[in-house]
Design a protein around this motif. Structure first.
Motif, PDB file in Angstrom:
ATOM      1  N   ILE A 197       0.840  -1.200   0.000  1.00 11.07           N
ATOM      2  CA  ILE A 197       0.000   0.000   0.000  1.00 11.07           C
ATOM      3  C   ILE A 197       0.872   1.247   0.000  1.00 11.07           C
ATOM      4  N   ALA A 198       1.910   1.252   0.844  1.00 13.78           N
ATOM      5  CA  ALA A 198       2.817   2.405   0.900  1.00 13.78           C
ATOM      6  C   ALA A 198       3.471   2.643  -0.458  1.00 13.78           C
ATOM      7  N   GLN A 199       3.886   1.581  -1.117  1.00 13.28           N
ATOM      8  CA  GLN A 199       4.508   1.717  -2.432  1.00 13.28           C
ATOM      9  C   GLN A 199       3.524   2.282  -3.449  1.00 13.28           C
ATOM     10  N   ARG A 200       2.294   1.809  -3.417  1.00 15.97           N
ATOM     11  CA  ARG A 200       1.279   2.310  -4.350  1.00 15.97           C
ATOM     12  C   ARG A 200       1.025   3.797  -4.123  1.00 15.97           C
ATOM     13  N   LEU A 201       0.917   4.202  -2.859  1.00 16.27           N
ATOM     14  CA  LEU A 201       0.710   5.610  -2.552  1.00 16.27           C
ATOM     15  C   LEU A 201       1.909   6.449  -3.001  1.00 16.27           C
ATOM     16  N   ASN A 202       3.114   5.924  -2.810  1.00 19.97           N
ATOM     17  CA  ASN A 202       4.317   6.613  -3.298  1.00 19.97           C
ATOM     18  C   ASN A 202       4.281   6.741  -4.810  1.00 19.97           C
ATOM     19  N   ASP A 203       3.900   5.667  -5.489  1.00 22.25           N
ATOM     20  CA  ASP A 203       3.807   5.688  -6.954  1.00 22.25           C
ATOM     21  C   ASP A 203       2.821   6.756  -7.437  1.00 22.25           C
ATOM     22  N   LEU A 204       1.781   6.980  -6.651  1.00 22.10           N
ATOM     23  CA  LEU A 204       0.778   7.987  -7.001  1.00 22.10           C
ATOM     24  C   LEU A 204       1.210   9.405  -6.627  1.00 22.10           C
ATOM     25  N   GLY A 205       2.339   9.518  -5.916  1.00 22.39           N
ATOM     26  CA  GLY A 205       2.801  10.824  -5.457  1.00 22.39           C
ATOM     27  C   GLY A 205       2.128  11.274  -4.178  1.00 22.39           C
ATOM     28  N   PHE A 206       1.568  10.339  -3.447  1.00 19.37           N
ATOM     29  CA  PHE A 206       0.805  10.643  -2.234  1.00 19.37           C
ATOM     30  C   PHE A 206       1.448   9.998  -1.001  1.00 19.37           C
ATOM     31  N   GLY A 207       2.742   9.732  -1.067  1.00 19.10           N
ATOM     32  CA  GLY A 207       3.358   8.939  -0.012  1.00 19.10           C
ATOM     33  C   GLY A 207       4.021   9.681   1.120  1.00 19.10           C
ATOM     34  N   GLU A 208       4.098  10.993   1.066  1.00 15.55           N
ATOM     35  CA  GLU A 208       4.848  11.719   2.086  1.00 15.55           C
ATOM     36  C   GLU A 208       3.970  12.655   2.907  1.00 15.55           C
ATOM     37  N   ASN A 209       2.917  12.108   3.504  1.00 21.45           N
ATOM     38  CA  ASN A 209       2.069  12.947   4.347  1.00 21.45           C
ATOM     39  C   ASN A 209       1.362  12.090   5.393  1.00 21.45           C
ATOM     40  N   ALA A 210       0.721  12.762   6.333  1.00 18.72           N
ATOM     41  CA  ALA A 210       0.057  12.053   7.434  1.00 18.72           C
ATOM     42  C   ALA A 210      -1.075  11.171   6.930  1.00 18.72           C
ATOM     43  N   HIS A 211      -1.804  11.624   5.909  1.00 21.29           N
ATOM     44  CA  HIS A 211      -2.891  10.805   5.373  1.00 21.29           C
ATOM     45  C   HIS A 211      -2.357   9.502   4.778  1.00 21.29           C
ATOM     46  N   ALA A 212      -1.204   9.561   4.134  1.00 17.58           N
ATOM     47  CA  ALA A 212      -0.609   8.351   3.554  1.00 17.58           C
ATOM     48  C   ALA A 212      -0.261   7.343   4.646  1.00 17.58           C
TER      49      ALA A 212
END
Length: 100
Positions: free
Chosen positions: A16-31
């Motif tokens: 899940i973390a990798q997918r969020l990173n791939d989407l550009g959404f990996g560096e925040n509290a929501h991620a």
């Protein structure tokens, strides 16, 4: 939480973390919330489907105390799923903003 649930969460979180990173959404509290919560929901969903719901459907009505305990488990599974809503909304907003 059962050991198999914990193992499944540990297995899902990096994906899940990798997918969020791939989407550009990996560096925040929501991620961070999504990474843990979606893995937990996935794990709880399996337990709900494979254990809690079958017990609820199969326990004889005279076992009211056991049925009450199973119903509490069902409620706990569903309550855990509600906690992730703000982070999912943030992801939806992020993805919609990127398209426009």
């Amino acid at each position: 939480m059962a050991d198999s649930e914990t193992e499944y969460i540990v297995e899902l979180q990096p994906k899940i973390a990798q997918r969020l990173n791939d989407l550009g959404f990996g560096e925040n509290a929501h991620a961070l919330v999504l990474t843990h919560s979606l893995a937990e929901i996935g794990s709880r969903s399996r337990t709900l489907e494979q254990q809690a719901l079958p017990l609820f459907l199969s326990l004889a009505s005279e076992h009211r105390r056991s049925l009450a305990e199973v119903t509490v488990a069902l409620k706990n599974h569903l309550d855990a799923m509600q906690d992730v809503r703000p982070s999912l909304t943030a992801l939806i907003d992020f993805l919609a903003r990127e398209e426009g």
